[in-house]
Design a protein around this motif. Structure first.
Motif, PDB file in Angstrom:
ATOM      1  N   ASP A  38       0.813  -1.216   0.000  1.00 22.79           N
ATOM      2  CA  ASP A  38       0.000   0.000   0.000  1.00 22.79           C
ATOM      3  C   ASP A  38       0.847   1.265   0.000  1.00 22.79           C
ATOM      4  O   ASP A  38       0.410   2.316  -0.454  1.00 22.79           O
ATOM      5  N   THR A  39       2.081   1.165   0.499  1.00 18.07           N
ATOM      6  CA  THR A  39       2.924   2.343   0.635  1.00 18.07           C
ATOM      7  C   THR A  39       3.760   2.600  -0.613  1.00 18.07           C
ATOM      8  O   THR A  39       3.868   3.734  -1.068  1.00 18.07           O
ATOM      9  N   VAL A  40       4.371   1.567  -1.158  1.00 17.07           N
ATOM     10  CA  VAL A  40       5.279   1.718  -2.290  1.00 17.07           C
ATOM     11  C   VAL A  40       4.517   1.454  -3.584  1.00 17.07           C
ATOM     12  O   VAL A  40       3.915   0.404  -3.747  1.00 17.07           O
ATOM     13  N   PRO A  41       4.535   2.403  -4.516  1.00 18.18           N
ATOM     14  CA  PRO A  41       3.865   2.168  -5.791  1.00 18.18           C
ATOM     15  C   PRO A  41       4.527   1.022  -6.560  1.00 18.18           C
ATOM     16  O   PRO A  41       5.743   0.819  -6.470  1.00 18.18           O
ATOM     17  N   LEU A  42       3.731   0.287  -7.296  1.00 17.17           N
ATOM     18  CA  LEU A  42       4.219  -0.868  -8.032  1.00 17.17           C
ATOM     19  C   LEU A  42       5.292  -0.473  -9.039  1.00 17.17           C
ATOM     20  O   LEU A  42       6.304  -1.165  -9.194  1.00 17.17           O
ATOM     21  N   ARG A  43       5.101   0.628  -9.715  1.00 11.98           N
ATOM     22  CA  ARG A  43       6.065   1.064 -10.724  1.00 11.98           C
ATOM     23  C   ARG A  43       7.434   1.330 -10.099  1.00 11.98           C
ATOM     24  O   ARG A  43       8.465   0.948 -10.655  1.00 11.98           O
ATOM     25  N   LEU A  44       7.433   1.981  -8.941  1.00 14.01           N
ATOM     26  CA  LEU A  44       8.699   2.257  -8.258  1.00 14.01           C
ATOM     27  C   LEU A  44       9.359   0.949  -7.826  1.00 14.01           C
ATOM     28  O   LEU A  44      10.574   0.780  -7.973  1.00 14.01           O
ATOM     29  N   TYR A  45       8.581   0.018  -7.317  1.00 14.94           N
ATOM     30  CA  TYR A  45       9.112  -1.278  -6.907  1.00 14.94           C
ATOM     31  C   TYR A  45       9.717  -2.019  -8.100  1.00 14.94           C
ATOM     32  O   TYR A  45      10.828  -2.555  -8.014  1.00 14.94           O
ATOM     33  N   ARG A  52      18.304  -3.306  -9.698  1.00 20.27           N
ATOM     34  CA  ARG A  52      19.070  -4.312  -8.964  1.00 20.27           C
ATOM     35  C   ARG A  52      19.503  -5.437  -9.900  1.00 20.27           C
ATOM     36  O   ARG A  52      20.643  -5.904  -9.845  1.00 20.27           O
ATOM     37  N   ASP A  53      18.595  -5.852 -10.797  1.00 19.43           N
ATOM     38  CA  ASP A  53      18.944  -6.896 -11.762  1.00 19.43           C
ATOM     39  C   ASP A  53      20.052  -6.433 -12.708  1.00 19.43           C
ATOM     40  O   ASP A  53      20.951  -7.201 -13.053  1.00 19.43           O
ATOM     41  N   ASP A  54      19.989  -5.166 -13.134  1.00 19.02           N
ATOM     42  CA  ASP A  54      21.035  -4.621 -14.003  1.00 19.02           C
ATOM     43  C   ASP A  54      22.383  -4.595 -13.286  1.00 19.02           C
ATOM     44  O   ASP A  54      23.420  -4.918 -13.879  1.00 19.02           O
ATOM     45  N   ASP A  55      22.367  -4.204 -12.014  1.00 20.32           N
ATOM     46  CA  ASP A  55      23.604  -4.198 -11.240  1.00 20.32           C
ATOM     47  C   ASP A  55      24.170  -5.603 -11.111  1.00 20.32           C
ATOM     48  O   ASP A  55      25.382  -5.813 -11.246  1.00 20.32           O
ATOM     49  N   MET A  56      23.317  -6.569 -10.846  1.00 20.47           N
ATOM     50  CA  MET A  56      23.776  -7.946 -10.708  1.00 20.47           C
ATOM     51  C   MET A  56      24.312  -8.472 -12.039  1.00 20.47           C
ATOM     52  O   MET A  56      25.285  -9.212 -12.071  1.00 20.47           O
ATOM     53  N   LYS A  57      23.680  -8.073 -13.148  1.00 23.12           N
ATOM     54  CA  LYS A  57      24.164  -8.512 -14.459  1.00 23.12           C
ATOM     55  C   LYS A  57      25.551  -7.946 -14.722  1.00 23.12           C
ATOM     56  O   LYS A  57      26.423  -8.646 -15.239  1.00 23.12           O
ATOM     57  N   ALA A  58      25.764  -6.685 -14.353  1.00 26.78           N
ATOM     58  CA  ALA A  58      27.085  -6.079 -14.535  1.00 26.78           C
ATOM     59  C   ALA A  58      28.135  -6.820 -13.702  1.00 26.78           C
ATOM     60  O   ALA A  58      29.245  -7.078 -14.177  1.00 26.78           O
TER      61      ALA A  58
END
Length: 102
Positions: A38-45, A52-58
């Motif tokens: 309810d607090t964090v918008p889905l788009r932001l999440y 995070r996935d991009d960082d892990m891929k790097a």
């Protein structure tokens, strides 16, 4: 005596306690999840997860590049062999000098 507790009673109390704490933790997890949803918008999440996935891929790309590299390069092997040859030549020369001095 009221303080005497059998092993079975202790085990039952332990099982009851574990079940009760499991229910309490599940309820807390559900409340926290609902609050976050309810607090964090889905788009932001989703954006955060993509970042995070991009960082892990790097990071995994860098690790793969390091793993593809040989541990010791050809130049390093040649340097080691050159030092060994120079040491061997020095040892032969010193041996010859010692034999000549006798």
């Amino acid at each position: 005596m009221p303080d005497d507790v059998s092993a079975g009673e202790t085990y039952r109390r332990l099982q009851d306690h574990e079940a009760r704490t499991q229910r309490e933790h599940e309820a807390l997890d559900t409340r926290i999840t609902n609050l976050a949803r309810d607090t964090v918008p889905l788009r932001l999440y989703q954006q955060t997860e993509r970042d995070r996935d991009d960082d892990m891929k790097a990071v995994t790309d860098r690790v793969a590049k390091i793993e593809d590299r040989p541990a010791i390069s050809l130049a390093r092997w040649l340097g080691i062999l050159t030092v060994a040859a120079a040491f061997l030549a020095l040892a032969v020369q010193a041996y010859g000098t010692l034999k000549g001095a006798q």
